[in-house]
Write a protein that holds these residues in place. Structure first.
Motif, short mmCIF file in Angstrom:
data_model
loop_
_atom_site.label_atom_id
_atom_site.label_comp_id
_atom_site.label_asym_id
_atom_site.label_seq_id
_atom_site.Cartn_x
_atom_site.Cartn_y
_atom_site.Cartn_z
N HIS A 191 0.80 -1.22 0.00
CA HIS A 191 0.00 0.00 0.00
C HIS A 191 0.84 1.27 0.00
O HIS A 191 0.28 2.36 -0.03
N LEU A 192 2.17 1.16 0.03
CA LEU A 192 3.03 2.33 0.07
C LEU A 192 3.53 2.67 -1.32
O LEU A 192 3.97 1.79 -2.07
N GLN A 193 3.46 3.95 -1.64
CA GLN A 193 3.90 4.46 -2.95
C GLN A 193 4.95 5.54 -2.73
O GLN A 193 4.76 6.44 -1.92
N LEU A 194 6.06 5.46 -3.45
CA LEU A 194 7.16 6.42 -3.28
C LEU A 194 6.77 7.79 -3.82
O LEU A 194 6.32 7.92 -4.96
N LEU A 195 6.92 8.80 -2.98
CA LEU A 195 6.66 10.18 -3.38
C LEU A 195 7.92 10.91 -3.79
O LEU A 195 7.94 11.63 -4.79
N ALA A 196 9.00 10.76 -3.03
CA ALA A 196 10.24 11.48 -3.32
C ALA A 196 11.40 10.73 -2.69
O ALA A 196 11.25 10.05 -1.67
#
Length: 529
Positions: free
Chosen positions: A267-272
């Motif tokens: 459920h985690l998506q890389l933002l920066a």
């Protein structure tokens, strides 16, 4: 706490240098050290008289013999000076070193003035700040900072002390510039870490006792896994819309959850990514980016110069949350370098402490405090009473002063008129600025307890306003004039505590909290370069 943090710094050991400048790594296994054997020489007895002709004959036979009456000093390195082996370093054997590259850097101050400084390519932000402090005749209290300012993007950040100025300038656009200003909050999190990291925002992947020392150690230790979590407003790339997402900051980067507050890997998506990026604060986020709050910050890739579409813009709910996110990003990105930057000024101060005490002359040591209030003078032996008498004498001298040079004017001034203008010579007085401008100055110079400035009141032309920071919040206190026996005084507490001028008022509240939430500690200052 410093002792436990110092244990994280690895001590580097220096190795001996060989004749070619390389570090010695020790002999190979099984190798034996070679002992240079000196060539056999003819023994000469110096105690017996020697004829000059015999000495000349000996010199022709063996040129190594000397005619000096002093005993011969053996050469510890005969292999370097023998006729069969040339010296280890001959002129021209090493390649010529490159000349130190220099570059001109333009630095602006708060009032818009600028100065062009020629610096070396390896000059750090700390070195440039110390150079500007020296040239501007400022007090070097290790709170000056070099600010990277991008007006077209509405971003700015304080450079870390170890960053190379020329390298940072190479990533800046033509509209960007460097600013020279105070930043009292640069290393404040090392002094009061619990004020920067609320318990509900910090989690650990392993057991932690939650103490102040353990909190910083987990951030500085590369083997630990600290996390900062909470809700943030995130601006979508290439769009004007903002979304409120659950965000998690780890060493590997900044992630958002696609399903509520879940932190499961799926459920985690890389933002920066923090590796090749820098953390900035938004100057005018509401106006330029339609930000939902005033507490915005940005993760800007170093390759981006003018493209606002590639900026990762975020907004927190309050100032404490934004400070927590920005500070955690700095700690996870730079780690122990920040602590070393924080310790360097303290170590220098400790080394120079023995030389900082002024040496008093014999005549000064013979002076004593005297009290002439009675018919005969007496020596004041109590140190506290002597200090109080010195302060009273200083205040009495200021009251008796009837002349003051203002802008080159030599006209006499009445004591009451003097008290209304003497504060304009102080750095903490900023004149006729608005409430919004005073708040902006304090935010720029660091939201630390006790940071203050004084300004003219906009509602009452005879009054003044004290703007003070406490617990990362800015508060304003009105200073009203009051008359007593025909003399004008100034007071913060409706006349209960009165002062003849604003300098006395500031001196008092720097020592006593009084009706204020905290004592006055740091004053906002603007320096013209």
């Amino acid at each position: 706490m410093d002792a436990s943090l110092e244990s994280l710094c690895a001590a580097s050991e220096t190795a001996p240098l060989l004749h070619n400048g390389q570090h010695s790594r020790g002999p190979a296994p099984g190798a034996r050290a070679l002992q240079p054997q000196a060539a056999p020489r003819q023994r000469v007895q110096r105690s017996q008289p020697v004829r000059i002709l015999a000495v000349r004959r000996l010199q022709e036979e063996d040129p190594h013999l000397r005619t000096s009456s002093l005993p011969a000093i053996p050469n510890p390195f005969p292999e370097l000076c023998g006729p069969g082996s040339p010296p280890a370093l001959t002129p021209g054997s090493l390649p010529p070193g490159p000349a130190a590259a220099k570059q001109d850097v333009k630095v602006f101050s708060e009032d818009g003035t600028s100065k062009v400084v020629e610096i070396l390519a390896d000059m750090t932000a700390r070195d440039l700040c110390q150079l500007l402090v020296y040239r501007s005749h400022c007090v070097d209290d290790n709170s000056w900072a070099l600010v990277e300012h991008h007006p077209h993007l509405g971003l700015e950040r304080c450079l870390e002390d170890h960053e190379l100025v020329v390298q940072v300038e190479s990533t800046m656009a033509s509209e960007s510039k460097f600013l020279f200003r105070k930043n009292y909050a640069k290393y404040e999190f090392f002094k009061n870490p619990m004020n920067f990291f609320p318990e509900q925002m910090v989690t650990w992947c392993q057991q932690s006792n939650g103490s102040h020392t353990q909190l910083l150690q987990n951030f500085l230790n590369s083997g630990s896994c600290p996390e900062i979590q909470g809700f943030l407003h995130v601006k979508e790339l290439g769009r004007k819309s903002w979304k409120k997402l659950y965000v998690c900051l780890r060493r590997s980067g900044l992630y958002c959850s696609t399903k509520g507050a879940s932190k499961e890997p799926r459920h985690l998506q890389l933002l920066a990514d923090l590796e090749d990026s820098s953390i900035f604060s938004l100057i005018a986020g509401r106006k330029q980016y339609s930000a939902p709050t005033d507490y915005g910050f940005c993760i800007k890739p170093n390759r981006v110069r003018n493209e606002a579409k590639e900026l990762r813009l975020l907004c927190a709910e309050d100032e404490q949350s934004r400070t927590c996110w920005v500070t955690a990003c700095r700690l996870l990105k730079y780690g122990m370098l920040l602590y070393q930057n924080y310790r360097i000024p303290q170590q220098r101060k400790a080394m120079l402490s023995s030389f900082s005490t002024p040496v008093r002359s014999v005549s000064e040591n013979s002076l004593v405090a005297m009290d002439f209030s009675g018919q005969t003078g007496r020596v004041i032996e109590n140190p506290a009473e002597a200090q109080s008498a010195a302060l009273e004498e200083g205040h009495a001298w200021r009251k008796r002063s009837t002349r003051m040079n203002i802008l080159g004017s030599q006209s006499p001034l009445h004591p009451s008129a003097l008290s209304t203008v003497i504060h304009r010579t102080q750095h903490w007085f900023h004149g006729r600025i608005s409430r919004e401008e005073s708040h902006r100055i304090i935010k720029q110079q660091g939201l630390v307890d006790g940071l203050f400035l004084l300004r003219d009141s906009q509602s009452n032309p005879k009054a003044f306003v004290l703007t003070l920071c406490h617990h990362q919040k800015i508060k304003n206190f009105q200073i009203l004039p009051c008359e007593d026996d025909g003399q004008t005084f100034f007071s913060l507490d409706d006349g209960n505590t009165k002062f003849s001028d604003l300098i006395q008022l500031v001196d008092f509240y720097q020592l006593n909290k009084g009706v204020l939430p905290c004592r006055l500690k740091h004053h906002c200052i603007r320096v013209a370069l």
